[in-house]
Design an enzyme around this catalytic site. Structure first.
Site, short mmCIF file in Angstrom:
data_model
loop_
_atom_site.label_atom_id
_atom_site.label_comp_id
_atom_site.label_asym_id
_atom_site.label_seq_id
_atom_site.Cartn_x
_atom_site.Cartn_y
_atom_site.Cartn_z
NE ARG A 49 52.05 87.74 -13.06
CZ ARG A 49 52.95 87.50 -12.09
NH1 ARG A 49 52.43 86.83 -10.86
NH2 ARG A 49 54.12 87.58 -12.22
CG ASP A 51 49.44 96.28 -12.03
OD1 ASP A 51 49.67 95.05 -11.65
OD2 ASP A 51 50.27 97.07 -12.30
NE ARG A 196 49.61 102.62 -13.07
CZ ARG A 196 49.06 102.01 -11.90
NH1 ARG A 196 48.97 100.80 -11.75
NH2 ARG A 196 48.63 102.77 -10.73
#
Length: 260
Positions: A49, A51, A196
């Site tokens: 998945r 974001d 990130r």
């Protein structure tokens, strides 16, 4: 019958991959398009998945359907019902034992970053931005300190749902082409916001605000509060999963080489 699809998408307009009540996700758009082609409700399972704002060069999904279609029909027919920023790249029939997420042996991401005193314009949403010069040697040294199997709690989002923070980071490559940097990461799996958060710390080192050895300190602390802030999603691309050869699935799409 079970099918696997390779899907690419630009993430700016979507609330991430996973289906939401708003319907403004990549999964929602893909399943709606597949449903129109199959003339039945289609549910997909993805390899990883992403974001909101994160892009996919080769997201892999699988789905089951009773509808008989050729591979080219699943590609062209589905694309005819998709918005222009999402496209099925390939379709392959797979055995029922194949699982887009469970069969993956690794996952790959790239982060594209513009180093410039001026913010991005035409690349807005497609690249991260650093307005201070970066030291490649320092960032490479810092990256070496997080390779291997570790508890990555310091790089894990508070809302992460992974059962364990222990992951194996196989590879971090960093290179520059003109004003653009490409950071490439490969691991058995990633935690929510892990890349990130790694990027935020690498850039702290690259700017000279911390020495490369600081990365090891952050990792050992197992405390999200000691790491750098989560970096922008704009330049993050899911390059795709890796599978064992016997599944016969593509390893990448042409867009892999389009990134700097």
């Amino acid at each position: 019958m079970r099918w696997a699809l390779g899907v690419s998408y630009a993430g700016q307009a979507y609330e991430g991959w996973q289906s939401q009540a708003s319907g403004k996700t990549v999964q929602d758009k893909l399943e709606a398009a597949l449903g129109l082609l199959a003339q039945e409700r289609v549910s997909t399972i993805c390899a990883g998945r992403t974001d909101a704002g994160v892009h996919g060069l080769m997201q892999v999904v699988h789905f089951d359907t009773a509808r008989a279609r050729e591979a080219t029909a699943w590609v062209r027919g589905t694309n005819a019902h998709l918005p222009g920023d999402i496209a099925v790249q390939w379709a392959c029939p797979v055995p029922d034992q194949f699982h887009a997420r469970g069969s993956a042996i690794a996952r790959r991401y790239a982060y594209v970053l513009l180093e410039s005193p001026v913010r991005p314009s035409v690349e807005r949403g497609r690249t991260g931005w650093a307005f201070r010069p970066l030291d490649e040697a320092a960032m490479l040294a810092a990256a070496q300190l997080v390779l291997g199997e570790h508890d990555f709690t310091s790089f894990r989002a508070a809302q992460c749902q992974a059962k364990s923070p222990v992951k194996t980071l196989h590879r971090v490559d960093i290179h520059r082409r003109g004003a653009y940097w490409r950071f490439e990461f490969e691991a058995n799996a990633f935690l929510h916001h892990m890349i990130r958060n790694l990027m935020g710390c690498l850039l702290v080192v690259g700017r000279g605000d911390q020495p490369a050895s600081w990365m090891a300190e952050v990792l050992a602390a197992r405390d999200r509060k000691v790491a750098a802030p989560t970096f922008s999603p704009d330049g993050l691309y899911f390059l795709g999963p890796r599978y064992e050869d016997h599944w016969g699935l593509p390893d990448r799409t042409a867009a892999y080489d389009w990134l700097p």
